[in-house]
Design an enzyme around this catalytic site. Structure first.
Site, PDB file in Angstrom:
ATOM      1  N   LYS A  46       0.840  -1.199   0.000  1.00  0.00           N
ATOM      2  CA  LYS A  46       0.000   0.000   0.000  1.00  0.00           C
ATOM      3  C   LYS A  46       0.875   1.249   0.000  1.00  0.00           C
ATOM      4  O   LYS A  46       2.083   1.167   0.252  1.00  0.00           O
ATOM      5  CB  LYS A  46      -0.927  -0.005   1.214  1.00  0.00           C
ATOM      6  CG  LYS A  46      -0.215   0.030   2.558  1.00  0.00           C
ATOM      7  CD  LYS A  46      -1.206  -0.057   3.703  1.00  0.00           C
ATOM      8  CE  LYS A  46      -0.472  -0.012   5.051  1.00  0.00           C
ATOM      9  NZ  LYS A  46      -1.418  -0.056   6.187  1.00  0.00           N
ATOM     10  N   ARG A 144     -10.408   0.274  14.974  1.00  0.00           N
ATOM     11  CA  ARG A 144     -10.319   1.062  13.744  1.00  0.00           C
ATOM     12  C   ARG A 144     -11.422   0.599  12.792  1.00  0.00           C
ATOM     13  O   ARG A 144     -12.433   1.269  12.647  1.00  0.00           O
ATOM     14  CB  ARG A 144      -8.921   0.919  13.116  1.00  0.00           C
ATOM     15  CG  ARG A 144      -8.686   1.812  11.924  1.00  0.00           C
ATOM     16  CD  ARG A 144      -7.224   1.799  11.478  1.00  0.00           C
ATOM     17  NE  ARG A 144      -6.740   0.483  11.100  1.00  0.00           N
ATOM     18  CZ  ARG A 144      -5.497   0.247  10.674  1.00  0.00           C
ATOM     19  NH1 ARG A 144      -4.621   1.247  10.591  1.00  0.00           N
ATOM     20  NH2 ARG A 144      -5.124  -0.969  10.344  1.00  0.00           N
ATOM     21  N   TYR A 271      16.280  31.220   4.130  1.00  0.00           N
ATOM     22  CA  TYR A 271      15.248  32.062   4.716  1.00  0.00           C
ATOM     23  C   TYR A 271      15.437  32.224   6.230  1.00  0.00           C
ATOM     24  O   TYR A 271      15.753  31.268   6.933  1.00  0.00           O
ATOM     25  CB  TYR A 271      13.864  31.467   4.456  1.00  0.00           C
ATOM     26  CG  TYR A 271      13.439  31.485   3.007  1.00  0.00           C
ATOM     27  CD1 TYR A 271      13.303  32.678   2.317  1.00  0.00           C
ATOM     28  CD2 TYR A 271      13.153  30.302   2.344  1.00  0.00           C
ATOM     29  CE1 TYR A 271      12.909  32.695   0.988  1.00  0.00           C
ATOM     30  CE2 TYR A 271      12.751  30.300   1.016  1.00  0.00           C
ATOM     31  CZ  TYR A 271      12.628  31.510   0.340  1.00  0.00           C
ATOM     32  OH  TYR A 271      12.224  31.512  -0.979  1.00  0.00           O
ATOM     33  N   MET A 319      11.448  25.059  -0.208  1.00  0.00           N
ATOM     34  CA  MET A 319      10.516  24.191  -0.926  1.00  0.00           C
ATOM     35  C   MET A 319      11.226  23.257  -1.896  1.00  0.00           C
ATOM     36  O   MET A 319      10.877  22.085  -2.014  1.00  0.00           O
ATOM     37  CB  MET A 319       9.485  25.031  -1.683  1.00  0.00           C
ATOM     38  CG  MET A 319       8.414  24.204  -2.379  1.00  0.00           C
ATOM     39  SD  MET A 319       7.200  25.199  -3.263  1.00  0.00           S
ATOM     40  CE  MET A 319       6.314  25.952  -1.902  1.00  0.00           C
TER      41      MET A 319
END
Length: 374
Positions: A46, A144, A271, A319
């Site tokens: 998965k 769950r 930054y 980023m």
């Protein structure tokens, strides 16, 4: 001026994830020694095989003796079918009732635990003539999804009598496989239910990776579900476990230096200038940032490997890019900095962030090319 990288790894971007298929093969063989003979193995693929690429690693898994592939959704199962994999596929999560037709048409098994799942299977059978292949999910303490113990026998009986369902197995999932007492509580509930059911011909599975490695004494199963350890990382294990498989992490994260420049002492980097140079500093930049899955909170806390030497990451991770102090290191543009790989584990990142390795390896997929090696 260089117009191409003289490297055996050529991608459209100077950043990529490498997946070592030999490592995955090694890990399966190691894990088999912790599983009792003649036990089937379901490989959990998965979340795109925890970020490793499910369709690309499935051939190695199946060639190494895996019997089943486990996914989280019907979409993940259909993707594998579209890649021409014919092995059994089980959706471990909850499937929406409107999608039962797609599962039946693609020979994908579903987890059943609600009465409306039975109704959906009946409707699919009426419309398509196809039976829903299924495993019943029991909730023995995870809270769950799954059938609660007080309803389990009645639900199993309903499914076994339903002509629209081909019942293949019954399973449960441990919430605390790293704690012996809590796992034994769940095993007791599992055994109480299974001992009252006709399980002839059914696949029974309750052991996940941690439980399989811990080798809890339980004989009412004939398949195990292996996830994280396939990819070379260990989950949390009970304290009593002394013998662990010799796993090899399959994933590496690498980026090429796209710029090198020198900064004088007293200069801020990136930054907010969270890092300031204290001496003349040679700074290298690679094109990997938080949009690629590297958490910004790791800024100024991690390092890379460049030409065999550790180099600290400096300044806020942005980023798309991050910087390293490569002062004193023989470095040039095009050289590779390894962020995750040999002698540098993603477990260190998880510890720093107070999270688990599962989460972090699943993040490294948004924009990073995957390169498969042996």
């Amino acid at each position: 001026m260089k117009f191409q990288r003289l490297s055996n790894i050529n991608t459209k971007r100077d950043a990529w994830v490498e997946i070592n298929l030999d490592a995955i093969e090694n890990n399966i063989l190691e894990l088999k020694s912790f599983v009792k003979p003649n036990t089937k193995i379901l490989a959990v693929v998965k979340a795109d095989a925890y970020g490793h690429g499910s369709s690309m690693i499935a051939p190695t898994l199946l060639a190494s003796g895996v019997d089943y592939l486990g996914v989280a959704s019907i979409d993940e199962g259909i993707e594998l079918r579209n890649s021409k994999f014919k092995c059994p596929i089980l959706v471990l999560g909850a499937a929406p009732v409107w999608a039962f037709d797609y599962a039946a048409q693609n020979n994908i098994s579903l987890s059943l635990f609600l009465d409306n799942h039975i109704e959906a299977a009946q409707l699919t059978y009426k419309k398509t003539g196809l039976k829903t292949k299924a495993h019943i999910k029991l909730d023995t303490g995870m809270n769950r999804i799954g059938v609660l113990k007080e309803n389990a026998l009645d639900f199993i009986n309903k499914v076994q009598k339903c002509e629209a369902i081909e019942l293949q197995g019954i399973f449960t999932h441990f919430a605390n496989a790293e704690f012996e007492d809590k796992t034994l509580e769940q095993l007791k509930i599992w055994e109480d239910i299974i001992s009252q059911v006709n399980t002839d011909g059914l696949i029974l599975h309750c052991f996940n990776t941690a439980a399989s490695i811990s080798q809890y004494k339980e004989d009412k199963y004939n398949m195990v579900r292996l996830g994280l350890a396939l990819y070379g990382l260990l989950p949390d294990l009970p304290e009593f476990v002394k013998n662990v498989p010799n796993l090899i992490p399959a994933m590496s994260l690498k980026g090429r230096i796209i710029n090198i420049h020198n900064a004088k002492a007293g200069n801020g980097v990136s930054y907010c200038h969270t890092f300031k140079t204290t001496k003349d500093t040679k700074i290298a930049t690679i094109p990997i940032g938080y949009a690629d899955g590297v958490d910004r909170r790791l800024s100024n806390k991690i390092y890379g490997i460049l030409n065999g030497q550790k180099v600290p990451q400096i300044g806020n991770i942005t980023m798309d890019q991050m910087m390293f102090d490569v002062t004193g290191v023989n470095a040039k543009e095009g050289d590779v900095i390894t962020l995750i790989g040999e002698n540098i584990s993603i477990n260190d990142w998880a510890k720093e962030l107070g999270t688990i390795n599962y989460e972090l390896i699943c993040r490294l997929k948004a924009r990073l090319s995957r390169v498969y090696t042996r």
